[in-house]
Design an enzyme around this catalytic site. Structure first.
Site, PDB file in Angstrom:
ATOM      1  N   LYS A   1       1.859  -6.130   3.082  1.00 50.19           N
ATOM      2  CA  LYS A   1       1.006  -7.264   2.710  1.00 50.19           C
ATOM      3  C   LYS A   1       1.258  -8.448   3.625  1.00 50.19           C
ATOM      4  O   LYS A   1       2.331  -8.562   4.224  1.00 50.19           O
ATOM      5  CB  LYS A   1       1.336  -7.704   1.270  1.00 50.19           C
ATOM      6  CG  LYS A   1       0.851  -6.789   0.167  1.00 50.19           C
ATOM      7  CD  LYS A   1       1.249  -7.379  -1.191  1.00 50.19           C
ATOM      8  CE  LYS A   1       0.893  -6.461  -2.350  1.00 50.19           C
ATOM      9  NZ  LYS A   1      -0.547  -6.334  -2.579  1.00 50.19           N
TER      10      LYS A   1
ATOM     11  N   ARG B   1      -1.457   2.953  -8.835  1.00 54.51           N
ATOM     12  CA  ARG B   1      -2.191   4.107  -9.380  1.00 54.51           C
ATOM     13  C   ARG B   1      -1.468   5.414  -9.074  1.00 54.51           C
ATOM     14  O   ARG B   1      -1.596   6.380  -9.817  1.00 54.51           O
ATOM     15  CB  ARG B   1      -3.626   4.093  -8.845  1.00 54.51           C
ATOM     16  CG  ARG B   1      -3.744   4.280  -7.373  1.00 54.51           C
ATOM     17  CD  ARG B   1      -5.073   3.785  -6.824  1.00 54.51           C
ATOM     18  NE  ARG B   1      -5.139   2.320  -6.757  1.00 54.51           N
ATOM     19  CZ  ARG B   1      -6.163   1.640  -6.264  1.00 54.51           C
ATOM     20  NH1 ARG B   1      -7.241   2.278  -5.817  1.00 54.51           N
ATOM     21  NH2 ARG B   1      -6.148   0.325  -6.223  1.00 54.51           N
TER      22      ARG B   1
HETATM   23  N1  BES Z   1      -0.191  -5.147  -7.171  1.00 47.40           N
HETATM   24  C1  BES Z   1      -1.354  -5.119  -6.381  1.00 47.40           C
HETATM   25  C2  BES Z   1      -2.569  -5.713  -7.049  1.00 47.40           C
HETATM   26  C3  BES Z   1      -2.577  -7.176  -7.269  1.00 47.40           C
HETATM   27  C4  BES Z   1      -2.691  -8.050  -6.199  1.00 47.40           C
HETATM   28  C5  BES Z   1      -2.549  -7.667  -8.539  1.00 47.40           C
HETATM   29  C6  BES Z   1      -2.759  -9.394  -6.429  1.00 47.40           C
HETATM   30  C7  BES Z   1      -2.612  -8.998  -8.777  1.00 47.40           C
HETATM   31  C8  BES Z   1      -2.719  -9.870  -7.721  1.00 47.40           C
HETATM   32  C9  BES Z   1      -1.708  -3.691  -6.013  1.00 47.40           C
HETATM   33  O1  BES Z   1      -0.659  -2.818  -5.878  1.00 47.40           O
HETATM   34  C10 BES Z   1      -2.341  -3.845  -4.701  1.00 47.40           C
HETATM   35  O2  BES Z   1      -1.651  -4.163  -3.782  1.00 47.40           O
HETATM   36  N2  BES Z   1      -3.638  -3.657  -4.647  1.00 47.40           N
HETATM   37  C11 BES Z   1      -4.341  -3.907  -3.456  1.00 47.40           C
HETATM   38  C12 BES Z   1      -5.103  -2.698  -3.046  1.00 47.40           C
HETATM   39  C13 BES Z   1      -5.461  -2.794  -1.614  1.00 47.40           C
HETATM   40  C14 BES Z   1      -4.739  -1.726  -0.871  1.00 47.40           C
HETATM   41  C15 BES Z   1      -6.921  -2.714  -1.398  1.00 47.40           C
HETATM   42  C16 BES Z   1      -5.306  -5.039  -3.755  1.00 47.40           C
HETATM   43  O3  BES Z   1      -5.950  -5.011  -4.791  1.00 47.40           O
HETATM   44  O4  BES Z   1      -5.357  -5.970  -2.932  1.00 47.40           O
HETATM   45 MN    MN Z   2       0.139  -2.783  -3.900  1.00 46.24          MN
END
Ligand code: BES
Ligand code: MN
Ligand code: ZN
Length: 462
Positions: free
Chosen positions: A240, A314
């Site tokens: 990230k 997931r």
């Molecule tokens: N834990 C995150 C989702 C998340 C991000 C929840 C910010 C709350 C606030 C999850 O594991 C994730 O990183 N999701 C990504 C997916 C991405 C690979 C498209 C997301 O939703 O940005």
């Molecule tokens: Mn994630």
């Protein structure tokens, strides 16, 4: 006793007059000229949550006027608890039992602080509420403890709370309620057939685990809760950016919420055969981390093709949901900080939920309204299922087209819940990003009150 509340009335307690905003006019008419003048001079506007201290003839604070909204107004009380000067206060208005309990819970929530990690503590709330007549002390205590447990777990930084510590917290909760608790750790996950949890956890030196709590009588309806327990989400090898990583200690918010809910269920003795499953990992970067393009084996036998290591929630939930569904629970509920897309759709104050059952969705919708715990249903739109079809495995963990990300994530999970009679999936933010009464900036067990209300309606304690 929860701090900020006391059982016994003291003579010197100041009175709180709780008046519904809509009934303010007639209430005001009945007051002495001094207060009418005082309120007018303060430009007091009778809006839900508005409050004003009221003087005695010699200028002391004698009473407090609090305006409530139409429903049992939790947050009006929370604001009072945090704002009033140190003293004892007692509710002078006749509240029905439910409203009295809500008042006490709201007040308790207003006293929440997360202070364990600073040397210089902020001053504790010192306004004390005498427990209002009719309030259910046991329920209010359990409800406040549950909220605090959920928030504390989320707020604990990842250097303090990794998978091991999250499992310890779960174990402690189970012990408190004499529940069974099994924790499968590290390589034992492979033997116990949780390969996806093991795979995602392999990138971090903090050993992954699966928590499995069981409680209640075998003949009661089986309700299984599953919570995402990613104690820190770097995004893995699909790392990230700074801003997106900053708050990822909260990525175990689903686990925190289901543990909080489990506490409340067990403390109030709902008639369920409860199971709680928490897959917990740190999603990290290293030579042993899973990679884009990997095909991850799962408990169900499906191979997950990894499009993105940051869609890790997931992947670990797949195994936990499979294990849950194997026992065909009457109700399967998972809670996860699963997607940024749910946030893009609904913002930080409303959590998304999904269900394959319209009647279950209606139940949760109603429970959400009644408990002032905002949830909004999004569709399990089957048309988007083809977006996560994999060419080399059975399913992709992320759709190449990045729209409707909360929906495709929910559709992914749906592949693993076959066998459960009813299924609810909550995609929560788990965080207050602005301070509101009773909700300081930080962790929030979103969905806790709504889910408890749904369960208490279906499976009331004897
Ligand atoms: N834990 C995150 C989702 C998340 C991000 C929840 C910010 C709350 C606030 C999850 O594991 C994730 O990183 N999701 C990504 C997916 C991405 C690979 C498209 C997301 O939703 O940005
Ligand atoms: Mn994630
Ligand atoms: Zn995550």
């Amino acid at each position: 006793m929860i701090s900020g509340l006391k059982k016994r009335r003291s003579k010197a307690a100041r009175s709180i007059h709780a008046v519904r905003a809509a009934e303010y006019g007639p209430w005001l008419e009945a007051q002495e000229p001094v207060w009418r003048r005082w309120l007018a001079d303060h430009d007091f506007a009778a809006k839900p949550g508005a409050w004003q201290t009221l003087p005695s003839e010699n200028g002391a604070i004698e009473s407090v006027l609090l305006c409530l909204g139409d429903e049992d107004d939790l947050w009006a009380w929370a604001d009072l608890a945090a704002s009033l000067p140190a003293h004892d206060y007692a509710v002078a208005t006749k509240l029905d039992d439910a409203a009295a309990t809500t008042a006490a819970i709201g007040w308790a929530l207003g006293t929440y602080r997360f202070d364990g990690f600073r040397a210089q503590k902020k001053e504790a709330a010192s306004a004390q509420l005498v427990l209002p007549t009719g309030a259910d002390l046991d329920f209010m205590t359990a409800a406040a403890e549950a909220e605090f447990l959920g928030r504390d777990l989320i707020n604990r930084p990842a250097n303090d709370l990794g998978p091991t510590e999250l499992a310890t917290a779960a174990r402690n909760l189970a012990r408190r309620h004499k529940a069974e608790c099994k924790v499968i750790v590290g390589d034992a996950l492979l033997k116990a057939n949780f390969p996806a949890v093991h795979t995602v956890g392999a990138g971090s030196p903090r050993t992954p685990a699966l928590v499995d709590i069981r409680w209640g009588r075998p003949r009661d309806p089986k309700v299984t809760l599953v919570g995402k327990g990613v104690t820190f989400d770097t995004g893995g090898l699909t790392v990230k950016t700074e801003a997106w990583m900053r708050n990822m200690k909260k990525d175990m918010g689903g686990a925190a919420t289901v543990l909080a809910l489990a506490h409340l269920i067990m403390a109030t003795g709902l008639r369920v055969r409860l199971r709680v499953l928490i897959p917990t990992v740190e999603n990290s970067t290293s030579g042993s981390a899973y990679r884009p393009g990997d095909i991850v084996p799962t408990r169900k036998g499906l191979g997950i093709e990894v499009a993105n290591c940051d869609a890790e929630g997931r992947v670990i939930l797949a195994d936990a949901l499979t294990a849950a569904a194997e026992e065909k629970p009457e109700l399967l509920i998972d809670v996860a900080t699963l997607t940024g897309a749910a946030r893009a759709a609904l913002g930080p104050e409303i959590a998304a939920f999904f269900s394959s059952s319209d009647s279950l969705a209606r139940e949760l919708d109603e429970a959400s309204h009644k408990s002032q715990d905002p949830l909004w249903r999004l569709p399990l739109w089957a048309g988007y299922r083809r977006r996560i079809e994999s060419t080399v495995g059975d399913i992709l963990n992320l759709a190449p087209n990045d729209t409707a990300g909360a929906i495709t994530a929910a559709l992914f999970l749906q592949e693993f819940v076959e066998g459960a009679e009813g299924w609810l999936h909550l995609d929560i933010f788990g965080w207050n990003d602005t301070a509101r009464p009773g909700r300081p900036v930080g962790g929030e067990a979103a969905g806790l009150r709504a889910l408890y209300r749904l369960l208490a309606t279906r499976y009331p304690a004897a």
